[in-house]
Design a protein around this motif. Structure first.
Motif, short mmCIF file in Angstrom:
data_model
loop_
_atom_site.label_atom_id
_atom_site.label_comp_id
_atom_site.label_asym_id
_atom_site.label_seq_id
_atom_site.Cartn_x
_atom_site.Cartn_y
_atom_site.Cartn_z
N ARG A 106 0.81 -1.23 0.00
CA ARG A 106 0.00 0.00 0.00
C ARG A 106 0.84 1.27 0.00
O ARG A 106 0.30 2.37 -0.09
N GLY A 107 2.16 1.13 0.14
CA GLY A 107 3.00 2.32 0.11
C GLY A 107 2.78 3.24 1.29
O GLY A 107 2.78 4.46 1.16
N ALA A 118 8.66 6.13 -6.05
CA ALA A 118 9.97 5.65 -6.50
C ALA A 118 10.27 4.30 -5.84
O ALA A 118 11.00 3.48 -6.40
N PHE A 119 9.70 4.10 -4.65
CA PHE A 119 9.66 2.77 -4.05
C PHE A 119 8.49 2.06 -4.72
O PHE A 119 7.33 2.43 -4.49
N PRO A 120 8.74 1.07 -5.56
CA PRO A 120 7.70 0.60 -6.49
C PRO A 120 6.64 -0.30 -5.87
O PRO A 120 6.48 -1.47 -6.23
N TYR A 121 5.91 0.25 -4.92
CA TYR A 121 4.85 -0.55 -4.28
C TYR A 121 3.71 -0.85 -5.25
O TYR A 121 2.91 -1.74 -5.00
N LEU A 170 -5.47 8.76 -7.90
CA LEU A 170 -5.51 8.85 -9.35
C LEU A 170 -4.92 7.63 -10.05
O LEU A 170 -5.45 7.16 -11.06
N PHE A 171 -3.82 7.09 -9.50
CA PHE A 171 -3.03 6.14 -10.27
C PHE A 171 -2.78 4.79 -9.60
O PHE A 171 -2.30 3.86 -10.27
N PHE A 172 -3.04 4.66 -8.33
CA PHE A 172 -2.66 3.43 -7.62
C PHE A 172 -3.91 2.62 -7.29
O PHE A 172 -4.59 2.89 -6.30
N HIS A 173 -4.19 1.65 -8.14
CA HIS A 173 -5.37 0.81 -7.96
C HIS A 173 -4.98 -0.65 -8.15
O HIS A 173 -5.37 -1.29 -9.14
N PRO A 174 -4.17 -1.20 -7.24
CA PRO A 174 -3.65 -2.55 -7.44
C PRO A 174 -4.73 -3.61 -7.30
O PRO A 174 -5.71 -3.44 -6.57
N GLY A 175 -4.53 -4.70 -8.03
CA GLY A 175 -5.40 -5.85 -7.87
C GLY A 175 -4.93 -6.71 -6.71
O GLY A 175 -4.01 -6.33 -5.97
N PRO A 176 -5.53 -7.87 -6.54
CA PRO A 176 -5.13 -8.76 -5.44
C PRO A 176 -3.74 -9.34 -5.71
O PRO A 176 -3.29 -9.41 -6.85
N HIS A 198 9.83 -5.99 -10.47
CA HIS A 198 9.37 -4.64 -10.85
C HIS A 198 10.06 -4.12 -12.11
O HIS A 198 10.48 -2.97 -12.19
N CYS A 199 10.11 -4.97 -13.15
CA CYS A 199 10.77 -4.58 -14.39
C CYS A 199 10.13 -3.35 -15.01
O CYS A 199 10.81 -2.51 -15.61
N GLY A 200 8.81 -3.23 -14.88
CA GLY A 200 8.12 -2.10 -15.47
C GLY A 200 8.48 -0.77 -14.86
O GLY A 200 8.23 0.28 -15.48
N ALA A 201 9.07 -0.76 -13.68
CA ALA A 201 9.46 0.51 -13.06
C ALA A 201 10.44 1.28 -13.94
O ALA A 201 10.46 2.52 -13.93
#
Length: 421
Positions: A106-107, A118-121, A170-176, A198-201
């Motif tokens: 959840r960061g 920047a911490f890729p939670y 706005l941007f952080f809507h993680p799935g399970p 976290h390759c996509g980071a």
């Protein structure tokens, strides 16, 4: 609207959200003693920490492992990695497992404050319980180090943590959290690439507010002045990546059919090289599957070399190349006989953005895994911006069938500035 203006407009709303989220407060119970963790779980967590490059991000140059202090340049200023050793005052020593999981998924810090993305939670949110338990066991059994990270240096209002609440809205809507079949290595690879790896980071484009563009996952991105190429069907590689080639690259920082690890990827490879073989293989199987096959007419059997046409188009670049580069890069050179990638197969020469080629010329290459790895001297102090641009234009024209890079002299000046910052 510019990023700063949008952030200011939303800061007040973010403050209200932050207050609500902070009400949960920090953990009430102390973390478990280090001796309560099982050795097998600690060892498993060690491997996962290497997959996630925890040490690379959370260790300053010349500093103590995991003690933080490493700077990360962003469009909003400089962030400093935090101390993740189990020191109670400056590290994770007060984090219960529940608080650690909340930070990862959840960061949110143990005290209820938001963490910068920047911490890729946004990736770690997909890590399963068992993997997070193992990672927690590993980190909580490191040697505690008393070290406070320098204060972040961010432009207002990005330096106000309440802004992060609205960013998340706005941007952080993680799935399970994901739960891949342990017997399906491709599914395991996809899970690791998306979550702890976290390759996509780095390899996904980001929008103006620093959030990943989820519709363009692994389409290529920018990090610390370097271009991270696409890891999907848009890959510019001139030869097809195979699982074996990717594993070799993960473990050595080098693949003869592509290139050597450079820039931030060099740090990543230092950790990946010590990660569990089974996990590296799973990631390689997955990534090889989602990256395109070799384009027609490319590959080892048909190396592109248009030396005469490139020399006519870029005579100064050809002359500079002959004096500074040919000794190592021409066929038959000692370095080439050691199995280094021929320039026609070097992925950076085929990328749409020239910055990787420019940074390699300016900064050189250092062996990511010791003296036996690839090495190239830096030319930042011996070549002007125009000379570097001429070399880049020449090798692009000679070894690639892609269009010329535009405005190279300006691109070199920008790359030089980014490399020096």
């Amino acid at each position: 609207m510019k990023p700063a203006g949008l952030i200011r407009a939303l800061a007040a709303a973010g403050t209200l959200i932050l207050v609500a989220s902070a009400c949960a407060g920090g953990p009430k119970l102390p973390p478990p003693p280090a001796q309560t963790f099982e050795r097998a779980e600690i060892e498993r967590g060690a491997g996962l920490a290497k997959l996630g490059d925890c040490q690379g991000c959370h260790t300053a140059d010349g500093g103590v492992a995991y003690a933080g202090g490493r700077p990360l340049k962003t469009p909003f200023g400089t962030l400093y990695a935090t101390n993740i050793t189990p020191d109670r005052e400056t590290g994770l020593g007060r984090y219960t497992k529940e608080a650690f999981v909340r930070a990862m998924r959840r960061g949110v810090r143990a005290d209820g404050a938001h963490l910068y993305p920047a911490f890729p939670y946004d990736h770690f949110a997909y890590a399963d319980d068992r993997d997070l338990d193992a990672l927690y066991a590993f980190l909580m059994t490191r040697r505690p180090v008393v070290q406070t990270a320098p204060a972040n240096r961010l432009i207002p209002p990005a330096n106000i943590r309440s802004v992060l609440a609205i960013w998340k809205a706005l941007f952080f809507h993680p799935g399970p959290p994901a739960a891949p079949d342990p017997n399906d290595e491709q599914a395991r690879g996809a899970y690791l690439v998306q979550s702890l790896g976290h390759c996509g980071a780095c390899h996904t484009p980001h929008n103006v507010l620093g959030a990943e563009d989820r519709k363009r996952g692994l389409d290529g991105g920018y990090q610390e002045g370097w271009y991270a190429p696409p890891l999907n069907a848009l890959s510019p590689a001139s030869a097809a990546w195979t699982p074996e080639g990717l594993e070799r690259y993960f473990k050595t920082g080098l693949d003869r059919d592509h290139a050597a690890a450079a820039g931030p990827m060099g740090t990543v490879v230092r950790e990946l090289a010590r990660a569990p073989d089974a996990d590296l293989h799973a990631m390689a199987v997955y990534l090889a599957q989602v990256m395109r096959p070799s384009p027609a007419g490319q590959g080892r059997a048909a190396l592109v070399d248009r030396a005469e046409a490139a020399q006519r188009a870029h005579p100064e670049g050809a002359s500079l190349y002959a004096g500074a580069c040919a000794t190592c890069h021409e066929p038959g050179a000692p370095m080439m006989l050691e199995g280094r990638p021929p320039l026609p197969l070097g992925t950076p020469l085929h990328e749409a953005d020239p910055r990787d080629v420019l940074q390699i010329v300016l900064q050189g290459l250092k062996p990511p895994l010791g003296g036996a790895g690839p090495y190239m001297p830096a030319f930042a102090s011996s070549l002007t911006d125009r000379q570097v641009a001429e070399i880049a234009a020449y090798v692009r024209a000679r070894y690639s069938d892609r269009p010329p890079w535009p405005d190279l002299t300006a691109a070199v000046a920008k790359a030089r500035k980014e490399g020096a910052s």
